[in-house]
Design a protein around this motif. Structure first.
Motif: not given
Length: 224
Positions: A197-224
């Motif tokens: 419901e809330q965009a976090v960045t100006p780009f995110e807000r612009k993209y959603w306002a123009s009907g574009q969708s976002s793709t994301r990945l979220v992953v936990s990286l262990s320290r090597s």
């Protein structure tokens, strides 16, 4: 409204880049020896003093642009010190005028080259709890594959930094390539459509306002 006219990604690339695996494996198996720029070393040292003096979690907001996302993330993680990094002083200079958030949260904005900053952070043994890469420049032309972070020589240091990595883009191929690069580094990540419901960045807000969708990945990286 201007915000609703954000152009979609145009690319001459179909699917994942044909040389992605070759490029990523080369970087994973080679040492990145580019000298550290003096201005980034100086900027890092100043921020590192604050990191060393801070007892809570550290969060990185890389490619933070005008820093609106940094301020929003600081509100979302009030216990943490959020560090927004961008190479453009022009973008960062806009922050206090338009995007500063007054309440809650602690954050720092720093002008630096991430190719150097990430390596310095690894060297200093920073252990961020979260690392956000929100809408980095996608460099959609096929010939620019090595300008994308997952195709860049510094990519292994993103993995080494650890923490919970979140990458978002309005070009799904960028996130899919990033996931493939992580797989080659021994980390499996799942791509998903992202809505909020809330965009976090100006780009995110612009993209959603123009009907574009976002793709994301979220992953936990262990320290090597």
């Amino acid at each position: 409204m201007a915000d609703a006219n954000s152009r979609s990604i145009t690319t001459n690339q179909t699917g994942l880049h044909e040389k992605l695996d070759e490029i990523v494996l080369k970087h994973l198996n080679a040492e990145f020896k580019k000298p550290i720029a003096e201005h980034t070393l100086q900027a890092f040292n100043e921020v590192n003093e604050k990191v060393l003096a801070f007892s809570g979690p550290i969060i990185l907001d890389s490619c933070c642009g005008v820093g609106e996302s940094t301020a929003n993330l600081a509100q979302r993680h009030p216990e943490a010190l959020v560090i927004g990094i961008d190479k453009s002083s022009h973008r960062l200079d806009k922050h206090d005028v338009e995007y500063k958030q007054g309440e809650h949260g602690q954050y720092i904005l720093v002008q630096a080259d991430l190719n150097d900053f990430w390596r310095l952070a690894c060297e200093a043994d920073w252990q961020p709890s979260h690392h956000y890469l929100l809408y980095p420049n996608p460099w959609p032309k096929a010939k620019h594959i090595q300008r994308r972070w997952h195709g860049a020589a510094v990519f292994p240091f993103i993995v080494k930094l650890g923490g919970i990595l979140e990458v978002r883009s309005n070009w799904s191929t960028y996130v899919e390539e990033f996931a493939r690069a992580l797989h080659l580094a021994g980390v499996d990540a799942v791509c998903e459509t992202y809505e909020s419901e809330q965009a976090v960045t100006p780009f995110e807000r612009k993209y959603w306002a123009s009907g574009q969708s976002s793709t994301r990945l979220v992953v936990s990286l262990s320290r090597s």
